[in-house]
Design a protein around this motif. Structure first.
Motif, PDB file in Angstrom:
ATOM      1  N   THR A  18       0.684  -1.328   0.036  1.00 45.21           N
ATOM      2  CA  THR A  18       0.282   0.195  -0.011  1.00 45.21           C
ATOM      3  C   THR A  18       0.826   1.331   0.084  1.00 45.21           C
ATOM      4  O   THR A  18       2.160   1.381   0.624  1.00 45.21           O
ATOM      5  N   LEU A  19       0.501   2.346  -0.747  1.00 48.82           N
ATOM      6  CA  LEU A  19       1.254   3.378  -1.054  1.00 48.82           C
ATOM      7  C   LEU A  19       0.284   4.678  -0.419  1.00 48.82           C
ATOM      8  O   LEU A  19      -0.778   4.773  -0.899  1.00 48.82           O
ATOM      9  N   ARG A  20       0.946   5.397   0.482  1.00 44.31           N
ATOM     10  CA  ARG A  20       0.324   6.646   0.911  1.00 44.31           C
ATOM     11  C   ARG A  20       1.112   7.819   0.729  1.00 44.31           C
ATOM     12  O   ARG A  20       2.357   7.771   1.143  1.00 44.31           O
ATOM     13  N   TRP A  21       0.560   8.943  -0.038  1.00 44.93           N
ATOM     14  CA  TRP A  21       1.330   9.948  -0.359  1.00 44.93           C
ATOM     15  C   TRP A  21       0.765  11.222   0.112  1.00 44.93           C
ATOM     16  O   TRP A  21      -0.641  11.454  -0.305  1.00 44.93           O
ATOM     17  N   THR A  22       1.334  12.207   0.392  1.00 48.55           N
ATOM     18  CA  THR A  22       1.017  13.647   0.590  1.00 48.55           C
ATOM     19  C   THR A  22       1.782  14.487  -0.153  1.00 48.55           C
ATOM     20  O   THR A  22       2.868  14.336  -0.447  1.00 48.55           O
ATOM     21  N   ARG A  23       0.893  15.832  -0.683  1.00 44.62           N
ATOM     22  CA  ARG A  23       2.037  16.958  -1.232  1.00 44.62           C
ATOM     23  C   ARG A  23       3.012  17.586  -0.049  1.00 44.62           C
ATOM     24  O   ARG A  23       3.854  18.092  -0.833  1.00 44.62           O
ATOM     25  N   ALA A  24       3.089  17.246   0.864  1.00 46.14           N
ATOM     26  CA  ALA A  24       4.109  17.566   1.919  1.00 46.14           C
ATOM     27  C   ALA A  24       5.256  16.748   2.096  1.00 46.14           C
ATOM     28  O   ALA A  24       6.140  16.835   2.789  1.00 46.14           O
ATOM     29  N   GLY A  25       5.141  15.760   1.160  1.00 49.82           N
ATOM     30  CA  GLY A  25       6.179  14.881   1.080  1.00 49.82           C
ATOM     31  C   GLY A  25       6.168  13.482   1.878  1.00 49.82           C
ATOM     32  O   GLY A  25       6.934  12.714   1.748  1.00 49.82           O
ATOM     33  N   THR A  26       4.925  13.201   2.519  1.00 54.85           N
ATOM     34  CA  THR A  26       4.646  11.736   2.971  1.00 54.85           C
ATOM     35  C   THR A  26       4.829  10.722   1.924  1.00 54.85           C
ATOM     36  O   THR A  26       4.210  10.801   0.826  1.00 54.85           O
ATOM     37  N   TYR A  27       5.675   9.786   2.150  1.00 54.42           N
ATOM     38  CA  TYR A  27       5.842   8.615   1.097  1.00 54.42           C
ATOM     39  C   TYR A  27       5.822   7.526   2.010  1.00 54.42           C
ATOM     40  O   TYR A  27       6.852   7.238   2.729  1.00 54.42           O
ATOM     41  N   ASP A  28       4.968   6.692   2.193  1.00 59.08           N
ATOM     42  CA  ASP A  28       4.976   5.706   3.134  1.00 59.08           C
ATOM     43  C   ASP A  28       4.358   4.370   2.631  1.00 59.08           C
ATOM     44  O   ASP A  28       3.205   4.177   2.091  1.00 59.08           O
ATOM     45  N   GLN A  29       5.333   3.431   1.942  1.00 58.82           N
ATOM     46  CA  GLN A  29       4.927   2.450   1.414  1.00 58.82           C
ATOM     47  C   GLN A  29       5.101   0.943   2.278  1.00 58.82           C
ATOM     48  O   GLN A  29       6.214   0.886   3.068  1.00 58.82           O
ATOM     49  N   ARG A  30       4.277   0.272   2.272  1.00 53.67           N
ATOM     50  CA  ARG A  30       4.317  -0.874   3.173  1.00 53.67           C
ATOM     51  C   ARG A  30       3.760  -2.179   2.639  1.00 53.67           C
ATOM     52  O   ARG A  30       2.893  -2.153   1.844  1.00 53.67           O
ATOM     53  N   VAL A  31       4.775  -2.889   2.582  1.00 57.03           N
ATOM     54  CA  VAL A  31       4.572  -4.358   1.811  1.00 57.03           C
ATOM     55  C   VAL A  31       3.603  -5.165   2.791  1.00 57.03           C
ATOM     56  O   VAL A  31       4.004  -5.349   4.044  1.00 57.03           O
ATOM     57  N   GLN A  32       2.830  -5.676   2.016  1.00 59.61           N
ATOM     58  CA  GLN A  32       1.531  -6.427   2.883  1.00 59.61           C
ATOM     59  C   GLN A  32       1.673  -8.004   2.265  1.00 59.61           C
ATOM     60  O   GLN A  32       1.230  -8.919   3.304  1.00 59.61           O
ATOM     61  N   ALA A  35       1.576  25.303   3.648  1.00 62.85           N
ATOM     62  CA  ALA A  35       2.278  26.384   3.229  1.00 62.85           C
ATOM     63  C   ALA A  35       3.606  26.037   2.692  1.00 62.85           C
ATOM     64  O   ALA A  35       4.453  26.628   2.280  1.00 62.85           O
ATOM     65  N   ALA A  36       4.032  24.818   3.653  1.00 64.87           N
ATOM     66  CA  ALA A  36       5.550  24.627   3.757  1.00 64.87           C
ATOM     67  C   ALA A  36       5.642  23.267   2.536  1.00 64.87           C
ATOM     68  O   ALA A  36       6.600  22.787   2.679  1.00 64.87           O
ATOM     69  N   ALA A  37       4.673  23.019   1.916  1.00 65.42           N
ATOM     70  CA  ALA A  37       4.646  21.495   1.434  1.00 65.42           C
ATOM     71  C   ALA A  37       5.435  21.527   0.259  1.00 65.42           C
ATOM     72  O   ALA A  37       6.318  20.465   0.278  1.00 65.42           O
ATOM     73  N   ASP A  38       5.942  22.407  -0.485  1.00 66.98           N
ATOM     74  CA  ASP A  38       7.128  22.397  -1.581  1.00 66.98           C
ATOM     75  C   ASP A  38       8.272  21.913  -1.021  1.00 66.98           C
ATOM     76  O   ASP A  38       9.185  21.242  -1.541  1.00 66.98           O
ATOM     77  N   SER A  39       8.756  22.738  -0.035  1.00 71.50           N
ATOM     78  CA  SER A  39      10.267  22.521   0.668  1.00 71.50           C
ATOM     79  C   SER A  39      10.025  21.089   1.492  1.00 71.50           C
ATOM     80  O   SER A  39      11.081  20.567   1.358  1.00 71.50           O
ATOM     81  N   LEU A  40       8.983  20.832   1.976  1.00 72.43           N
ATOM     82  CA  LEU A  40       8.877  19.624   2.669  1.00 72.43           C
ATOM     83  C   LEU A  40       9.148  18.493   1.804  1.00 72.43           C
ATOM     84  O   LEU A  40       9.839  17.369   1.955  1.00 72.43           O
ATOM     85  N   ARG A  41       8.566  18.607   0.591  1.00 74.87           N
ATOM     86  CA  ARG A  41       8.584  17.353  -0.668  1.00 74.87           C
ATOM     87  C   ARG A  41       9.840  17.315  -0.922  1.00 74.87           C
ATOM     88  O   ARG A  41      10.252  15.963  -1.214  1.00 74.87           O
ATOM     89  N   ALA A  42      10.639  18.292  -1.141  1.00 75.04           N
ATOM     90  CA  ALA A  42      11.851  18.299  -1.783  1.00 75.04           C
ATOM     91  C   ALA A  42      13.108  17.716  -0.716  1.00 75.04           C
ATOM     92  O   ALA A  42      13.731  16.962  -1.143  1.00 75.04           O
ATOM     93  N   ARG A  43      12.664  17.528   0.486  1.00 74.06           N
ATOM     94  CA  ARG A  43      13.491  17.032   1.702  1.00 74.06           C
ATOM     95  C   ARG A  43      13.090  15.392   2.166  1.00 74.06           C
ATOM     96  O   ARG A  43      13.780  14.878   2.937  1.00 74.06           O
ATOM     97  N   ALA A  44      12.172  15.050   1.433  1.00 74.58           N
ATOM     98  CA  ALA A  44      11.270  14.027   2.090  1.00 74.58           C
ATOM     99  C   ALA A  44      12.040  12.565   1.487  1.00 74.58           C
ATOM    100  O   ALA A  44      12.807  12.469   0.598  1.00 74.58           O
ATOM    101  N   ALA A  45      11.970  11.560   2.454  1.00 69.40           N
ATOM    102  CA  ALA A  45      12.443  10.348   2.138  1.00 69.40           C
ATOM    103  C   ALA A  45      11.292   9.219   1.827  1.00 69.40           C
ATOM    104  O   ALA A  45      10.145   9.411   2.215  1.00 69.40           O
ATOM    105  N   ARG A  46      11.667   8.282   1.069  1.00 66.71           N
ATOM    106  CA  ARG A  46      10.646   7.346   0.885  1.00 66.71           C
ATOM    107  C   ARG A  46      10.687   6.152   1.721  1.00 66.71           C
ATOM    108  O   ARG A  46      11.638   5.236   1.647  1.00 66.71           O
ATOM    109  N   ARG A  47       9.889   6.150   2.494  1.00 64.67           N
ATOM    110  CA  ARG A  47       9.775   5.214   3.660  1.00 64.67           C
ATOM    111  C   ARG A  47       9.153   3.879   3.247  1.00 64.67           C
ATOM    112  O   ARG A  47       8.033   3.702   2.557  1.00 64.67           O
TER     113      ARG A  47
END
Length: 732
Positions: free
Chosen positions: A79-93, A300-312
């Motif tokens: 399952t993949l969860r994504w938000t414009r603030a950079g959240t990337y959460d992929q969980r193997v089921q 408001a900070a989504a663009d900068s947060l997204r650039a620094r985000a990691a793919r979990r």
């Protein structure tokens, strides 16, 4: 939402246009790019989404003539969860795998999520890790942005003309999304040659919605400028990671991932002209858009947060992985119909059919570079290929040669081929050591490791000088393969040079006898699904019909037919293969007889115990993989071993061979090394006819994606004890 696929042949409809930037762009193309760039901004209304994703990872070999064999398939449900603030959460089921040999799990490649969540924005995030100057990965704690990806300049970025040139832009196909018809424009994207510094750029093609300017598909590869390889490194290997990202329209507004393909291809020319391929295909389903609410400060900070985000990337507990059963696709279905040559138009120069003439030091197969058997001993060789390409389209000259050190013989071959569309013509000649075994596994080229290290060489050999003209026709996107050959051959006997392997072991048996002489040799082959084989893990059906004729000192006619199939059903895998053959003639050569035994499809019997001029073999097996220990094993931080995945396997093998004619019985006597007709001599036969249908069964346990078999075998057509049997691969 209907999935979108562009037929590769439609690409030729794109109008030829010189690569252009903003200053010299065709007005229509420039307007399309401008509109697409505006629409490629991340929509304000797109906050998040959640999706179920199935991924198939196939490990395969592409041979020099284009045939592929899939050695392993791993299937991952996440399952993949994504938000414009950079959240990337992929969980193997869920996880399951099928393999033909021991190897690490391909999850070793993915320490972070492997999906690209959106294609919007001025920069794409690509590649799993940043590397330092010495090539080693930098830990996240030492990277300035703490991201685990690199920013690549999007071909629709607002500053795109600093980095790219564009051509094309014609409408080449239409697609339907619901009740709407969408015209698709095809645009070729190339990095500018004057870009300085280290920048990650895209080289490939875009498909745009010509009516709205939205990005539908991205196909190509990412490359980093400012980094060069030495001439030596370029000559030693080629490697490329292709991507093909397809978007689908969601809620009539957003273009979000539908299917993503990442394909890693690598080739070491000095070891052969084949390629190792890792094919990763992911399909998105059950997408819920804007399932998450973000507060105003985060937005408001989504663009900068997204650039620094990691793919979990995380994994469900072991019991949950084992219990997962909500698979949408059977193993092999996601990669069905794909081929390594799908990216030929954007491949490295060495693999392309167009361009200036090119000379490479390479051999067709690894066995042409090095192999070992009891007749030749160690063979070492080298090859060369001269591709004339644009100077003479489709013409390739190949040559390889080497020395068999124990036999003290030079061997090799030369060929000239011309490919034009689905047709290939080839003129070839040389001296080879051919294997005489029958009903072999596809891609079987001998047992170098077994002979060298374990003193196991269950093959027989004939030294053959040959010259031939061949014609090949491919029909229906590799569905059918038709081949015809005609030429001259001369067969000679060569005795074994080794009593046992260099490192000890059981003695080798003597190389079996052959009839010597020259003859006109002609053959024809019809193959249906040449990439399908029950011994490999790609499901499907395949068939082969083969006819060969000899006229001269050796006079015979030989025909073979094969039908093979493989089908997974839940935790079960069913596989079957049937072969039948017939050889007739007034002077049947012993090397044309059919031989059956322990290593020739009847494991309960002795090696090549049976032979005849007519033979048939039927093999079938069923494999059941339990739900226990199905998750891959993590060793340290980066290495994943394949899941133990214990299972059960049962198989039956039956065979029949007889020699009804005097010529056939004379040929069977000729299998005896050194045989000479003499009424005063008593020659012990090395093989006999079966007399009736012979059969054996195997039963035991399988481990590591069914790659390892530990069990027993016995004859069932007569009283016989069980014998231990250990083997790699899914060969009955």
């Amino acid at each position: 939402m209907r999935r979108f696929r562009v037929a590769r042949l439609l690409a030729v409809l794109v109008g030829a246009a010189a690569p252009v930037g903003r200053a010299h762009a065709q007005p229509a193309l420039q307007q399309l790019l401008s509109e697409a760039s505006t629409r490629n901004r991340l929509p304000d209304g797109l906050v998040s989404y959640k999706a179920n994703v199935e991924t198939e990872i196939a490990v395969l070999l592409r041979r020099e003539e284009g045939t592929e064999a899939v050695a392993a398939i791993e299937q991952v449900a996440s399952t993949l969860r994504w938000t414009r603030a950079g959240t990337y959460d992929q969980r193997v089921q869920g996880y399951r795998a099928q393999q033909t040999g021991g190897s690490v799990s391909m999850l070793t490649l993915f320490q972070t999520g492997w999906l690209n969540p959106v294609l919007y924005g001025n920069r794409l995030r690509v590649r799993p890790r940043e590397t330092s100057g010495n090539g080693r990965s930098l830990p996240a704690s030492r990277r300035r942005d703490r991201a685990d990806t690199l920013p690549a300049v999007h071909p629709l970025a607002t500053d795109r003309d600093r980095y790219y040139t564009y051509s094309g832009g014609d409408t080449v196909v239409v697609m339907r999304a619901g009740d709407r018809t969408i015209p698709i424009a095809h645009v070729r994207v190339r990095p500018r040659p004057d870009v300085t510094g280290q920048v990650v750029l895209f080289d490939g093609e875009m498909d745009l919605d010509a009516s709205r300017g939205t990005l539908v598909r991205l196909r190509g590869y990412f490359m980093r400028t400012g980094m060069t390889r030495s001439p030596l490194a370029r000559s030693l290997a080629d490697a490329v990671a292709y991507v093909e990202y397809e978007n689908g329209e969601r809620q009539g507004t957003y273009w979000l991932p539908a299917t993503q393909r990442v394909e890693l291809q690598a080739n070491v020319p000095l070891l052969g002209d084949g390629r190792a391929v890792i094919r990763i295909v992911s399909r998105f389903a059950d997408m819920q858009v804007n399932d998450t609410v973000l507060d105003a400060a985060t937005l408001a900070a989504a663009d900068s947060l997204r650039a620094r985000a990691a793919r979990r990337l995380t994994y469900a507990p072991t019991d949950s992985l084992a219990a997962f059963g909500r698979w949408r696709q059977t193993l092999g279905a996601l990669t069905e119909g794909m081929h390594a040559d799908d990216f030929e138009d954007i491949a490295p120069d060495r693999w392309r059919a167009s361009g200036p003439p090119r000379f490479d030091v390479t051999a067709p197969r690894g066995a042409d570079v090095m192999h070992f058997n009891r007749v030749e001993g160690l063979y070492t060789g080298l090859g060369a290929k001269w591709s004339l390409r644009d100077a003479a389209p489709g013409v390739t000259v190949r040559a390889n040669g080497g020395y068999a050190w124990a036999e003290q013989t030079v061997r090799g071959r030369v060929s000239v081929e011309r490919a034009r569309g689905p047709w290939t013509m080839e003129l070839r000649g040389g001296r080879s050591m051919d294997i005489t075994n029958d009903f072999r596994v596809p891609f079987d080229s001998g047992n170098t490791l077994g002979a060298l290290l374990g003193s196991l060489d269950p093959y027989d050999y004939v030294s053959r000088n040959f010259g031939a003209l061949g014609v090949v026709r491919r029909v229906g996107d590799r569905r059918w393969l038709l081949r015809a050959d005609a030429g001259y051959a001369d067969d000679r006997y060569r005795p074994s040079q080794y009593v046992r392997g260099p490192f000890g072991g059981e003695p080798f048996r003597e190389n079996r006898g052959v009839a010597e002489g020259g003859y006109l040799r002609s053959s024809s082959t019809i193959e249906w699904h040449p990439d399908r084989a029950a011994e490999f893990v790609q499901p499907g059906l395949g068939a082969r019909l083969y006819y060969e004729r000899g006229d001269g000192t050796l006079a015979y006619q030989r025909a073979e037919v094969r039908l093979t199939g493989r089908k997974p059903v839940g935790p079960f895998v069913f596989a079957a293969r049937g072969d039948a053959g017939l050889v007739t003639g007034s002077r049947i050569p012993p090397q044309q007889l059919f031989e059956l035994g322990r290593y020739q499809n009847l494991p309960g019997y002795a090696d090549k115990e049976f032979a005849g001029s007519r033979a048939a073999v039927l093999r079938a097996s069923v494999i059941y993989t339990t739900k226990y220990l199905r998750n891959p094993i993590r060793v340290g931080r980066t290495l994943w071993l394949p899941a133990i995945a214990p299972g059960f396997s049962a198989g039956v093998q039956s065979g029949w061979a007889d020699a009804p004619s005097v010529a056939a019985r004379t040929a069977m006597a000729g299998l005896i090394p050194g045989y000479r007709p003499d009424p005063l001599a008593l020659w012990a036969p090395v093989s006999v006819t079966t007399g009736r249908v012979r059969a054996s069964v195997t039963a035991g346990m399988r481990f590591f994606g069914n790659a390892l078999f530990v069990g027993m075998t016995r004859k069932v057509d007569q009283a016989a004890p069980w014998k231990g049997l250990v083997g790699f691969g899914q060969v009955w």
